[in-house]
Motif scaffolding. Structure first.
Motif, PDB file in Angstrom:
ATOM      1  N   LYS A  32       0.827  -1.201   0.000  1.00 48.74           N
ATOM      2  CA  LYS A  32       0.000   0.000   0.000  1.00 48.74           C
ATOM      3  C   LYS A  32       0.866   1.258   0.000  1.00 48.74           C
ATOM      4  N   GLY A  33       1.915   1.236   0.784  1.00 45.69           N
ATOM      5  CA  GLY A  33       2.827   2.376   0.818  1.00 45.69           C
ATOM      6  C   GLY A  33       3.469   2.626  -0.533  1.00 45.69           C
ATOM      7  N   VAL A  34       3.891   1.555  -1.168  1.00 43.21           N
ATOM      8  CA  VAL A  34       4.514   1.680  -2.483  1.00 43.21           C
ATOM      9  C   VAL A  34       3.512   2.225  -3.491  1.00 43.21           C
ATOM     10  N   SER A  35       2.330   1.643  -3.471  1.00 42.13           N
ATOM     11  CA  SER A  35       1.313   2.030  -4.440  1.00 42.13           C
ATOM     12  C   SER A  35       0.954   3.510  -4.303  1.00 42.13           C
ATOM     13  N   ALA A  36       0.811   3.948  -3.063  1.00 42.30           N
ATOM     14  CA  ALA A  36       0.434   5.345  -2.828  1.00 42.30           C
ATOM     15  C   ALA A  36       1.515   6.297  -3.324  1.00 42.30           C
ATOM     16  N   ARG A  37       2.752   5.984  -2.988  1.00 38.89           N
ATOM     17  CA  ARG A  37       3.848   6.857  -3.397  1.00 38.89           C
ATOM     18  C   ARG A  37       4.019   6.836  -4.915  1.00 38.89           C
ATOM     19  N   ALA A  38       3.835   5.678  -5.499  1.00 40.52           N
ATOM     20  CA  ALA A  38       3.996   5.555  -6.954  1.00 40.52           C
ATOM     21  C   ALA A  38       2.988   6.444  -7.662  1.00 40.52           C
ATOM     22  N   ARG A  39       1.809   6.519  -7.121  1.00 43.03           N
ATOM     23  CA  ARG A  39       0.784   7.333  -7.755  1.00 43.03           C
ATOM     24  C   ARG A  39       1.184   8.798  -7.770  1.00 43.03           C
ATOM     25  N   THR A  40       1.777   9.240  -6.695  1.00 43.35           N
ATOM     26  CA  THR A  40       2.151  10.658  -6.636  1.00 43.35           C
ATOM     27  C   THR A  40       3.277  10.987  -7.618  1.00 43.35           C
ATOM     28  N   VAL A  41       4.122  10.023  -7.934  1.00 48.04           N
ATOM     29  CA  VAL A  41       5.193  10.307  -8.892  1.00 48.04           C
ATOM     30  C   VAL A  41       4.848   9.751 -10.274  1.00 48.04           C
ATOM     31  N   ASP A  42       3.580   9.382 -10.433  1.00 51.29           N
ATOM     32  CA  ASP A  42       3.080   8.963 -11.730  1.00 51.29           C
ATOM     33  C   ASP A  42       3.821   7.757 -12.317  1.00 51.29           C
ATOM     34  N   HIS A  43       4.015   6.780 -11.482  1.00 51.39           N
ATOM     35  CA  HIS A  43       4.609   5.536 -11.951  1.00 51.39           C
ATOM     36  C   HIS A  43       3.630   4.392 -11.746  1.00 51.39           C
ATOM     37  N   GLY A  44       3.733   3.391 -12.603  1.00 47.56           N
ATOM     38  CA  GLY A  44       2.935   2.186 -12.426  1.00 47.56           C
ATOM     39  C   GLY A  44       3.679   1.179 -11.571  1.00 47.56           C
ATOM     40  N   VAL A  45       2.951   0.295 -10.927  1.00 47.71           N
ATOM     41  CA  VAL A  45       3.592  -0.717 -10.095  1.00 47.71           C
ATOM     42  C   VAL A  45       3.113  -2.113 -10.484  1.00 47.71           C
ATOM     43  N   PHE A  46       4.040  -2.919 -10.931  1.00 45.52           N
ATOM     44  CA  PHE A  46       3.755  -4.337 -11.117  1.00 45.52           C
ATOM     45  C   PHE A  46       3.911  -5.010  -9.768  1.00 45.52           C
ATOM     46  N   VAL A  47       2.916  -5.759  -9.350  1.00 40.51           N
ATOM     47  CA  VAL A  47       3.050  -6.484  -8.093  1.00 40.51           C
ATOM     48  C   VAL A  47       3.102  -7.977  -8.380  1.00 40.51           C
ATOM     49  N   ALA A  48       4.082  -8.631  -7.808  1.00 38.47           N
ATOM     50  CA  ALA A  48       4.172 -10.080  -7.932  1.00 38.47           C
ATOM     51  C   ALA A  48       4.150 -10.705  -6.545  1.00 38.47           C
ATOM     52  N   ASP A  49       3.226 -11.610  -6.343  1.00 39.50           N
ATOM     53  CA  ASP A  49       3.130 -12.366  -5.096  1.00 39.50           C
ATOM     54  C   ASP A  49       3.763 -13.727  -5.369  1.00 39.50           C
ATOM     55  N   THR A  50       4.846 -14.027  -4.667  1.00 34.91           N
ATOM     56  CA  THR A  50       5.584 -15.252  -4.986  1.00 34.91           C
ATOM     57  C   THR A  50       5.149 -16.444  -4.150  1.00 34.91           C
ATOM     58  N   ASP A  51       4.167 -16.207  -3.289  1.00 38.39           N
ATOM     59  CA  ASP A  51       3.636 -17.306  -2.492  1.00 38.39           C
ATOM     60  C   ASP A  51       4.723 -17.994  -1.663  1.00 38.39           C
ATOM     61  N   GLU A  52       5.631 -17.197  -1.129  1.00 32.05           N
ATOM     62  CA  GLU A  52       6.700 -17.696  -0.250  1.00 32.05           C
ATOM     63  C   GLU A  52       7.640 -18.674  -0.938  1.00 32.05           C
ATOM     64  N   ASP A  53       7.602 -18.701  -2.263  1.00 29.36           N
ATOM     65  CA  ASP A  53       8.425 -19.649  -3.002  1.00 29.36           C
ATOM     66  C   ASP A  53       9.683 -18.945  -3.546  1.00 29.36           C
ATOM     67  N   PRO A  54      10.864 -19.318  -3.042  1.00 29.90           N
ATOM     68  CA  PRO A  54      12.105 -18.648  -3.456  1.00 29.90           C
ATOM     69  C   PRO A  54      12.364 -18.769  -4.957  1.00 29.90           C
ATOM     70  N   VAL A  55      11.953 -19.872  -5.547  1.00 30.60           N
ATOM     71  CA  VAL A  55      12.158 -20.041  -6.985  1.00 30.60           C
ATOM     72  C   VAL A  55      11.292 -19.047  -7.761  1.00 30.60           C
ATOM     73  N   ALA A  56      10.039 -18.981  -7.387  1.00 26.54           N
ATOM     74  CA  ALA A  56       9.137 -18.021  -8.023  1.00 26.54           C
ATOM     75  C   ALA A  56       9.670 -16.608  -7.831  1.00 26.54           C
ATOM     76  N   GLU A  57      10.280 -16.381  -6.711  1.00 30.26           N
ATOM     77  CA  GLU A  57      10.810 -15.066  -6.399  1.00 30.26           C
ATOM     78  C   GLU A  57      11.908 -14.670  -7.382  1.00 30.26           C
ATOM     79  N   LEU A  58      12.844 -15.578  -7.576  1.00 26.78           N
ATOM     80  CA  LEU A  58      13.941 -15.301  -8.509  1.00 26.78           C
ATOM     81  C   LEU A  58      13.409 -15.144  -9.934  1.00 26.78           C
ATOM     82  N   GLU A  59      12.415 -15.932 -10.276  1.00 35.19           N
ATOM     83  CA  GLU A  59      11.799 -15.793 -11.598  1.00 35.19           C
ATOM     84  C   GLU A  59      11.155 -14.420 -11.749  1.00 35.19           C
ATOM     85  N   ALA A  60      10.475 -14.010 -10.700  1.00 36.65           N
ATOM     86  CA  ALA A  60       9.813 -12.709 -10.741  1.00 36.65           C
ATOM     87  C   ALA A  60      10.833 -11.588 -10.888  1.00 36.65           C
TER      88      ALA A  60
END
Lengths: 310, 310
Positions: free
Chosen positions: B61-89
């Motif tokens: 939420k903090g990231v999203s709010a700040r991103a809006r003020t500087v007019d940037h988009g935010v890709f969010v990836a939820d890795t489901d606690e999986d380190p492999v998915a994390e590195l892929e992301a």
DNA sequence: CTGAAAGCGCTAACAT
DNA sequence: ATGTTAGCGCTTTCAG
């Protein structure tokens, strides 16, 4: 050569050579450039009022998980419950994505229709005529909750109403009307409160001021506030009064006592919405309704003996 | 003509004409096309282990709010606690964004260093030598919590350890070591549990099996589980045993009793991390530490009389 | 100060 | 089956 990787007409030998080289150089096509020509970005937008609300966090999680499996990116915008920010987000994200998943409990139908392209938007937990949507079967959930309480001997059930301008809140009230002609039952509709813990605190006193032996809360957050306030006022749950929540967020199992709640498929709604958006489902541009289930925990019990009809 | 909108050298008259036409046609530049040439996408990536965890929902939420003020988009990836998915992301998002905000409690330092470009990555609530990061002052938080309990007369304090492989968990233990030579105090380090409600349930019995009159939990979720299990076992909180959590997620105020907890600035960490990424702060490529504060609620109280030294 | 042209990295269509 | 070209929408450079 793009053909070898994208799946064009190439000889097996060539493809192999190209792929080998690509992996060796760790080549990954630039998505922006590809999108420029194909017109598709492989990115989706998800707009929610508040990520801190566990309900929407669950939805976001469902979307994110499904998006990963279909190799799409997800822009998430948290609008902080602000309808203006919401419409802005629709405009901003709509331009740079292939489609939008929109959780908008409050905005008016007309605003939504004006801001979002129905062809590339799927509403989540909200219906607007002319737009695709994925919702939970709220009416069934309400019925299950009320019947559960009736079976436990409750005759006067209070309902804590959510925000007047919320689509979901109106939905609940409509469903509740089905019990209007049930002579055995009296549904006491309490005033509308904020759909938060604080709202529930407030509602606690409202409930105790009336004759109800059970409360159905607008959502789990409100139910948690109720639990808190009832405990503070010395009203035992469920001995003196039963409490039933709605949504079955993860907190419901952690409360004291654990909360009986109507479970709605939050993450699945996100996943199904995404499929609808990408057209991988039969229900083209349609409205999809997902089932709800009552999860019985310790916050609901038999009505106090004195109140039961003989 | 792009110059008029982007701020090139144009006469005031021309600029006005162009802007007028642009607004009338509701023209918005295509970000992908712009990114192709400028090399910057105005998009950021945020990677979290689990959006359902209120801690990370707050960060997002903090990231999203700040991103809006500087007019940037935010890709969010939820890795489901999986380190492999994390590195892929990291690999997938790194390519299509200007930078990454990474919450990675578990991955090894080396993996992170190998997968993410230190120049365009900021670690959130995690430090790795050579990478920018934003963390909370965990040591101070731990100190505040322990001193609070000591001031209440507690002499034996149990600590429920988090996952062995978690950076944050190791951090806590290090901070706790500061009290090793405090003759007045005995810190009983309990085994490591999952950082969840269930983990807390488990820990409840461990605590009751020992002599501690107070528990410091790895995080609030664990503390909630503790509260639940202690209540089930008939141990009054805080009369028989005090409980202190960590993180101060919103649930902490809703528990029964409300949870004393170390407040860490979650959304601010997200916002600060974003600023760091965009270089809008003095601390170039550095490590930033945000303050923590103990929030005293009802789950901590004076030690039982019998256990206090005269 | 303004017009024209080149080209970002890619895929589509058109040749060969 | 493969090589080539045009052009997605924009910004930047180079002329004028």
């Amino acid at each position: 050569m793009s053909r070898a990787l994208t799946g064009g007409t190439v000889s097996a030998a060539t493809r192999e050579t190209v792929i080998e080289a690509a992996t060796r150089l760790n080549y990954q096509p630039n998505r922006a450039a590809r999108g420029l020509i194909t017109g598709r970005t492989a990115n989706l937008g998800l707009i929610v009022p508040d990520l801190r609300n566990p309900f929407f966090a669950d939805v976001a999680k469902g979307v994110s998980a499904r998006a990963r499996t279909v190799d799409h990116g997800v822009f998430v915008a948290d609008t902080d419950e602000d309808p203006v920010a919401e419409l802005e987000a629709v405009a901003a994200l709509g331009r740079n994505t292939d489609g939008l998943l929109l959780c908008s409990p409050r905005s008016a139908d007309a605003d939504l229709l004006a801001a979002a392209d129905p062809a590339t938007t799927v509403l989540l937990h909200r219906q607007v005529p002319g737009m695709s949507s994925v919702v939970a079967d709220v009416a069934s959930g309400i019925r299950q909750a009320v019947r559960h309480l009736r079976a436990l001997g409750h005759r006067r059930i209070a309902y804590v109403h959510g925000p007047e301008d919320s689509w979901a809140a109106r939905r609940r009230v409509t469903a509740l009307a089905a019990f209007d002609d049930d002579a055995e039952l009296e549904i006491l509709r309490l005033g509308s409160v904020a759909p938060t813990f604080e709202g529930g605190l407030l509602a606690g006193d409202l409930v105790l001021a009336g004759p109800a032996t059970a409360v159905l809360a607008y959502n789990d957050l409100v139910a948690l506030g109720l639990l808190h306030r009832l405990a503070a006022r010395g009203a035992a749950v469920p001995e003196r009064i039963s409490v039933v929540g709605f949504d079955d967020v993860s907190l419901a199992a952690m409360s004291h006592p654990p909360l009986t709640s109507v479970s709605v498929p939050k993450d699945r709604a996100g996943a199904v919405g995404l499929d609808l958006l990408l057209g991988r489902t039969g229900v083209a541009g349609g409205e999809m309704t997902l089932p709800t289930t009552l999860v019985v925990r310790a916050s609901s019990g038999v009505a106090p003996l004195s109140t039961r009809e003989r």
